[in-house]
Design a protein around this motif. Structure first.
Motif, mmCIF file in Angstrom:
data_model
loop_
_atom_site.group_PDB
_atom_site.id
_atom_site.type_symbol
_atom_site.label_atom_id
_atom_site.label_comp_id
_atom_site.label_asym_id
_atom_site.label_seq_id
_atom_site.Cartn_x
_atom_site.Cartn_y
_atom_site.Cartn_z
ATOM 1 N N ILE A 11 0.893 -1.158 0.000
ATOM 2 C CA ILE A 11 0.000 0.000 0.000
ATOM 3 C C ILE A 11 0.926 1.201 0.000
ATOM 4 O O ILE A 11 1.742 1.349 0.902
ATOM 5 C CB ILE A 11 -0.889 0.042 1.262
ATOM 6 N N ARG A 14 4.737 0.895 1.031
ATOM 7 C CA ARG A 14 5.015 -0.035 2.110
ATOM 8 C C ARG A 14 4.445 -1.429 1.853
ATOM 9 O O ARG A 14 3.293 -1.564 1.457
ATOM 10 C CB ARG A 14 4.378 0.554 3.373
ATOM 11 N N VAL A 16 2.747 -4.552 2.980
ATOM 12 C CA VAL A 16 1.893 -4.895 4.118
ATOM 13 C C VAL A 16 1.702 -6.406 4.233
ATOM 14 O O VAL A 16 1.645 -6.958 5.325
ATOM 15 C CB VAL A 16 0.531 -4.174 4.009
ATOM 16 N N PRO A 35 -3.909 -9.679 15.442
ATOM 17 C CA PRO A 35 -3.988 -8.362 16.087
ATOM 18 C C PRO A 35 -4.309 -7.240 15.089
ATOM 19 O O PRO A 35 -4.169 -7.419 13.886
ATOM 20 C CB PRO A 35 -2.593 -8.167 16.693
ATOM 21 N N ASN A 36 -4.732 -6.100 15.632
ATOM 22 C CA ASN A 36 -5.023 -4.926 14.800
ATOM 23 C C ASN A 36 -3.813 -4.567 13.957
ATOM 24 O O ASN A 36 -2.686 -4.610 14.429
ATOM 25 C CB ASN A 36 -5.332 -3.705 15.681
ATOM 26 N N GLY A 37 -4.055 -4.221 12.738
ATOM 27 C CA GLY A 37 -2.971 -3.756 11.879
ATOM 28 C C GLY A 37 -2.127 -4.868 11.313
ATOM 29 O O GLY A 37 -1.093 -4.624 10.692
ATOM 30 N N SER A 38 -2.541 -6.123 11.482
ATOM 31 C CA SER A 38 -1.694 -7.217 11.012
ATOM 32 C C SER A 38 -1.859 -7.457 9.503
ATOM 33 O O SER A 38 -1.053 -8.152 8.903
ATOM 34 C CB SER A 38 -2.000 -8.492 11.797
ATOM 35 N N GLY A 39 -2.914 -6.889 8.914
ATOM 36 C CA GLY A 39 -3.054 -7.025 7.459
ATOM 37 C C GLY A 39 -4.262 -7.839 7.012
ATOM 38 O O GLY A 39 -4.375 -8.200 5.842
ATOM 39 N N LYS A 40 -5.180 -8.107 7.927
ATOM 40 C CA LYS A 40 -6.343 -8.946 7.603
ATOM 41 C C LYS A 40 -7.236 -8.264 6.552
ATOM 42 O O LYS A 40 -7.577 -8.864 5.537
ATOM 43 C CB LYS A 40 -7.158 -9.237 8.878
ATOM 44 N N SER A 41 -7.607 -7.014 6.833
ATOM 45 C CA SER A 41 -8.466 -6.305 5.870
ATOM 46 C C SER A 41 -7.751 -6.149 4.538
ATOM 47 O O SER A 41 -8.358 -6.259 3.472
ATOM 48 C CB SER A 41 -8.843 -4.916 6.398
ATOM 49 N N THR A 42 -6.439 -5.907 4.612
ATOM 50 C CA THR A 42 -5.658 -5.763 3.384
ATOM 51 C C THR A 42 -5.785 -7.006 2.508
ATOM 52 O O THR A 42 -5.932 -6.908 1.293
ATOM 53 C CB THR A 42 -4.177 -5.500 3.740
ATOM 54 N N GLN A 52 -5.887 0.467 -4.489
ATOM 55 C CA GLN A 52 -4.824 0.899 -3.578
ATOM 56 C C GLN A 52 -3.846 -0.220 -3.221
ATOM 57 O O GLN A 52 -2.762 0.040 -2.727
ATOM 58 C CB GLN A 52 -5.444 1.354 -2.259
ATOM 59 N N TYR A 53 -4.300 -1.457 -3.432
ATOM 60 C CA TYR A 53 -3.520 -2.600 -2.966
ATOM 61 C C TYR A 53 -2.779 -3.213 -4.145
ATOM 62 O O TYR A 53 -3.386 -3.803 -5.039
ATOM 63 C CB TYR A 53 -4.452 -3.626 -2.297
HETATM 64 N N1 ADP Z 1 -5.261 2.731 2.914
HETATM 65 C C1 ADP Z 1 -4.142 2.565 3.645
HETATM 66 N N2 ADP Z 1 -3.134 3.446 3.563
HETATM 67 C C2 ADP Z 1 -2.016 3.288 4.283
HETATM 68 N N3 ADP Z 1 -1.828 2.272 5.124
HETATM 69 C C3 ADP Z 1 -2.793 1.357 5.254
HETATM 70 C C4 ADP Z 1 -4.006 1.448 4.523
HETATM 71 N N4 ADP Z 1 -4.797 0.405 4.860
HETATM 72 C C5 ADP Z 1 -4.090 -0.301 5.750
HETATM 73 N N5 ADP Z 1 -2.895 0.253 6.001
HETATM 74 C C6 ADP Z 1 -1.873 -0.244 6.905
HETATM 75 O O1 ADP Z 1 -1.643 -1.589 6.610
HETATM 76 C C7 ADP Z 1 -1.510 -2.340 7.808
HETATM 77 C C8 ADP Z 1 -2.544 -3.450 7.810
HETATM 78 O O2 ADP Z 1 -3.838 -2.872 7.980
HETATM 79 P P1 ADP Z 1 -5.173 -3.716 7.942
HETATM 80 O O3 ADP Z 1 -5.115 -4.664 6.812
HETATM 81 O O4 ADP Z 1 -6.290 -2.768 7.965
HETATM 82 O O5 ADP Z 1 -5.098 -4.501 9.312
HETATM 83 P P2 ADP Z 1 -6.191 -5.318 10.120
HETATM 84 O O6 ADP Z 1 -7.399 -5.428 9.286
HETATM 85 O O7 ADP Z 1 -5.536 -6.627 10.379
HETATM 86 O O8 ADP Z 1 -6.433 -4.594 11.386
HETATM 87 C C9 ADP Z 1 -1.640 -1.367 8.941
HETATM 88 O O9 ADP Z 1 -0.367 -0.990 9.358
HETATM 89 C C10 ADP Z 1 -2.368 -0.208 8.328
HETATM 90 O O10 ADP Z 1 -2.033 0.995 8.984
#
Ligand code: ADP
Ligand code: MG
Lengths: 243, 371
Positions: A11, A14, A16, A35-42, A52-53
């Protein structure tokens, strides 16, 4: 059904997701924790194909076809559907109109399904505008019920939902995933992100994965993993696998 | 069922352009019609009890008191346009008088058609007496063959007595060589409500207007809504003004502007000069192709107890919104059109369904030909 090999996702500048592989068979439901921020939603957004991805390496296959670089709507038309965690508001576009556009007619059917998730009163409202957390989930469920994807991705379907609605959501997800169909005939599959595991009270998941720092660190029985995380926390849970 | 409106000597294509401006040529869904072609009044009737529709000349000959209304809200010497209209020996336009307590369920329609390469001049006076409710749609169109240019100069004065309501919906279907200069003003009595809607989805060389509402009656309400697309070669200089001069008066000025290469200037001015007044100005612009959207919102308060605000945004459609719809299976083009259609969808409360439908139809036709 879904096959991910050596996936790297950036993203911006960086990375991810690093070297992620995952396989989900026909009729299977998998749970993704971490955990939060681990990349699940990504991961979900990447499977859906959001711009964006950026996939810098690796492949995504669906139903025997490589879809790594297909446009989003082509993936949707092949049967991939997702419940968004934070969907955008679209001014002037009512939920009803969006549903009509995706259903391609069939107002009766739309209204029927809307009633099932208590969203019939929201059909004339702008999509997601002023919707509460629970209303967003129900609106997303309704959209998926009309879309009827064969592979369903759900991003924290239970967060922000009260106890009464959680069973409604749980049962609807069950239907989307063919849980009322015998396992040998089950065609639909799913990938569900959950923190609490409440959703597991309504549907059986076949497999669980724990993600940390953009990698899947652990696979196993979802209930056992969840129990482990609940008693020992993510840190220890992950450490047990690292050596 | 009334006989259809007879539009002499114009092509089927031009009849279609008139229909696109919201004019119902069958007259089935209108309570009355005024039709002016260039400087000829072709038709002026109204079957609704208590509502009179007269050609300007007939009206001023019949009612001497109209002298107190004509040029009372729009000054003769305001600019070149008003001076030109005021200088005519034979003024043409419509006078509509909605008597005390009258109300039209079906809207009244006024069609101003420019068929030749000339300046069409119009002077309109609309009076809604105490408690009257009047819904008017004004369809302005030019013939498709008016290629070398033409102009429309229109002066309109709206008088709303205590408790009166007027909705005025204007849809433009001009041509690429036409210049249009409406000069309008309204005065509102106590509890009066004035809804003014403007829709322009078609190319035009230039439109310049800045209608004003003088809210001189307590608790009066004015709402201006503009929905416009600036096509290449079009210059739309639009604005609206509300002067909140009585306690409790309120105004809302809403604009949705899309440029596909044209210039849109969106002005707005609200002056709060009495206690308990409220005003809000909103301009949202989308740039689909390089062009210009220039929003100039002005709010001005002079007393304690006036509350004014404005909101202006110019940009593009958020990629996130397009992709959300794509995830539901819509291709990019359909998703984009769906969002634009929503962007233009301004719900105007208090507007009869027939007129809202007319506005929707006008936007839908732009949608069908591709935003
Ligand atoms: N649109 C974005 N722009 C910049 N960084 C992002 C974006 N979406 C996610 N991130 C970063 O990517 C990492 C993984 O995020 P995310 O997939 O949302 O985690 P989760 O769903 O596991 O909580 C995090 O560090 C987050 O800050
Ligand atoms: Mg997340």
């Amino acid at each position: 059904m879904l096959e991910i090999r050596d996936l790297h996702v950036e993203i911006g500048e960086r990375e991810v997701l690093h070297d992620l592989s995952l396989s989900i068979g026909k009729g299977e439901t998998h749970v993704l924790m971490g955990p939060n921020g681990s990349g699940k939603s990504t991961l979900l957004m990447t499977i859906m194909g959001f711009s964006q991805y950026h996939v810098t390496h690796g492949e995504i296959h669906f139903d025997g076809e490589e879809i790594t670089h297909l446009p989003i709507h082509e993936r949707a038309r092949r049967g991939i559907g997702m419940m968004f965690q934070r969907p955008p508001t679209i001014s002037g576009l009512s939920l009803g109109k969006l549903l009509a556009a995706t259903a391609g007619g069939g107002d009766e059917m739309v209204l029927d399904l809307a009633r099932k998730v208590n969203m019939d009163r929201f059909l004339s409202r702008d999509i997601n505008k002023g919707f509460s957390g629970g209303e967003i989930k129900r609106s997303e469920m309704l959209q998926l019920m009309i879309q009827r994807p064969s592979f369903v991705m759900l991003d924290e379907p239970e967060s922000g939902v009260d106890l009464e609605n959680i069973s409604l959501i749980g049962h609807t997800i069950g239907q989307l995933l063919d849980k009322d169909v015998h396992i040998v005939n089950r065609k639909h599959c799913g990938l569900i992100i959950t923190h609490t595991g409440h959703i597991l009270d309504y549907l059986d998941a076949d497999r669980g994965h724990v993600m940390c720092d953009g990698e899947i660190k652990c696979h196993g029985n979802p209930r056992e993993i969840l129990k482990e995380i609940k008693t020992r926390g993510y840190r220890e849970c992950l450490e047990c696998r690292q050596d | 069922m009334p006989a259809g409106l007879n539009v002499p000597g114009i092509s089927g294509e031009d009849q279609e352009r008139i229909a696109q401006s919201g004019i119902d040529l069958s007259r089935a869904n209108r309570c009355g019609s005024y039709l002016q072609m260039d400087q000829d009044v072709v038709h002026a009737t109204c079957k609704e009890e208590g509502i009179e529709v007269l050609p300007y000349g007939v009206a001023v000959a019949r009612y001497a008191w109209l002298n107190d209304y004509a040029w009372n809200l729009v000054p003769r010497d305001k600019d070149e346009i008003t001076a030109y209209v005021a200088g005519q020996d034979r003024p043409v336009g419509y006078v509509i008088i909605a008597k005390k307590g009258s109300k039209n369920v079906l809207p009244l329609q006024a069609c101003l058609f420019l068929g030749r390469e000339t300046i069409q001049h119009v002077h309109n006076i609309v009076i809604a007496e105490e408690g009257a409710e009047l819904h008017l749609i004004s369809g302005c169109a030019s013939g498709s063959h008016v290629g070398l240019g033409g102009a429309h100069y229109g002066v309109s004065e709206f008088y709303l007595k205590d408790g009166a309501r007027i909705s005025f919906t204007m849809i433009h279907t001009w041509g690429e060589e036409i210049e249009v200069y409406p000069r309008s003003a309204a005065v509102l009595g106590r509890d009066a409500v004035f809804l003014s809607n403007y829709v322009c989805m078609k190319p035009v060389k230039k439109v310049q207007m800045y209608p004003a509402a003088h809210l001189t009656g307590e608790n009066s309400v004015a709402r201006f809504s503009s929905i416009v697309i600036g096509l290449p070669g079009s210059h739309l200089d639009l604005g609206s003004r509300a002067i909140l001069a009585a306690r409790g008066a309120s105004a809302e000025l809403v604009t949705r502007a899309i440029t596909k290469g044209g210039t849109i200037i969106s002005r707005g001015h609200i002056l709060g000069s009495a206690e308990g007044t409220r005003g809000h100005l909103e301009c949202k612009g989308l740039i689909l192709k390089d062009g210009r959207i220039y929003a100039i919102p002005e709010i001005e308060g002079t007393v304690v107890g006036t509350e004014l605000s404005h909101e202006a945004a110019v940009g593009r459609i958020a990629q996130e919104e397009i992709e959300y719809l794509m995830a539901r299976g819509l291709d990019e083009e359909t998703a984009t059109a769906t969002i634009i259609r929503g962007f233009l969808d301004v719900r105007i409360s208090g507007l009869p369904a027939a007129l809202q439908e007319q506005i929707d139809a006008s936007i839908d036709s732009a949608d069908r030909s591709g935003f």
